[in-house]
Design an enzyme around this catalytic site. Structure first.
Site, short mmCIF file in Angstrom:
data_model
loop_
_atom_site.label_atom_id
_atom_site.label_comp_id
_atom_site.label_asym_id
_atom_site.label_seq_id
_atom_site.Cartn_x
_atom_site.Cartn_y
_atom_site.Cartn_z
CB SER A 145 55.79 5.35 23.11
OG SER A 145 56.95 4.55 23.23
CE1 TYR A 158 54.11 4.84 28.45
CE2 TYR A 158 55.41 3.50 26.94
CZ TYR A 158 55.02 4.74 27.43
OH TYR A 158 55.57 5.88 26.88
#
Length: 253
Positions: A145, A158
């Site tokens: 990401s 995360y």
């Protein structure tokens, strides 16, 4: 024009029942690969995807397993290799996230996030690489990401997991090069997936997309094309790379 040929290859895609994982599985199959479809709990969607891939003339095998559970991952690889004969491609796509302020996060929520998003990548990559090293090579792709480097509020577990897997991928690329195993990373930005609707309203998604330099959210299929390229022989001299598929999201923000 690049048109990857994956005929004869077997790919294992984690978190493949929906979103980016589903798009990756379909794109790999569309370029000739047989696919092992892994997911944790979306069994109906995984089997529906398998049926679609089989109609494309490719083999498809469903394996429900929690990638954060090492014994389950070991069983998944053992069964997949037995059923499919070999694994040439691994796509680490499965992820989990708890969106909550740092001051309110419980250790259990952090542990669960890291179990899937970090340990899951470790478990699957290690077992795949052990198999690939014996068979003479392979390709590992990791869906990370842009938040591996761009902080996003209320997602520290995360964000941290994505930063960690990026650095692990670079380390593995260096270590595994002598075994002809390539390891690369794809960093999606804001992608239009079912998971986004768990955390955001349609209004927020629409307004947020308009602020991205290319004017919209990305599509899972656009991420899938980058993954397919990286695991194909068209990228035979690429390892340790990071390809950002974000429509310029990280540039503006």
């Amino acid at each position: 024009m690049i048109n990857p040929d994956l005929t004869g290859k077997v790919a294992l895609v984690t978190g493949a029942a929906r979103g980016i994982g589903r798009a990756v599985a379909l794109d790999l199959a569309g370029h000739g690969a047989d696919v092992v479809i892994n997911d944790w709990r979306n069994g109906d969607e995984a089997h529906e995807l398998a049926a679609v891939i089989q109609k494309m003339g490719r083999r498809a095998h469903v394996c429900l397993a929690d990638v954060g559970n090492r014994p389950q991952v070991e069983q998944m690889f053992e069964k997949s290799i037995h059923d499919m004969g070999h694994i040439d491609i691994l796509v680490n796509n499965a992820a989990y996230s708890v969106r909550k302020p740092f001051l309110e996060l419980s250790p259990e929520e952090v542990e669960r996030t890291w179990s899937v998003s970090l340990w899951g990548v470790f478990h699957c990559s290690q077992l795949a690489a052990r198999h690939m090293s014996v068979q003479g090579g392979g390709a590992i792709a990791i869906v990370s990401s842009v938040h591996s480097f761009r902080p996003y509020p209320n997602a520290s577990a995360y964000n941290g997991a994505k930063a960690a897997i990026n650095h692990m991928a670079a380390s593995w690329a260096l270590e595994l090069a002598p075994q002809r195993i390539r390891v690369n990373v794809v960093e999606p930005g804001w992608i239009d997936t079912p998971g986004e609707r768990v955390h955001n309203s349609e209004e927020l998604i629409a307004s947020g997309g308009s602020r991205i330099p290319l004017g919209r959210l990305g599509l899972p299929e656009e991420v899938a094309k980058a993954v397919t390229f990286l695991v194909s022989d068209d990228a035979s001299y690429i390892t340790g790379a990071v390809i950002r598929v974000d429509g310029g999201f990280s540039l503006k923000y």
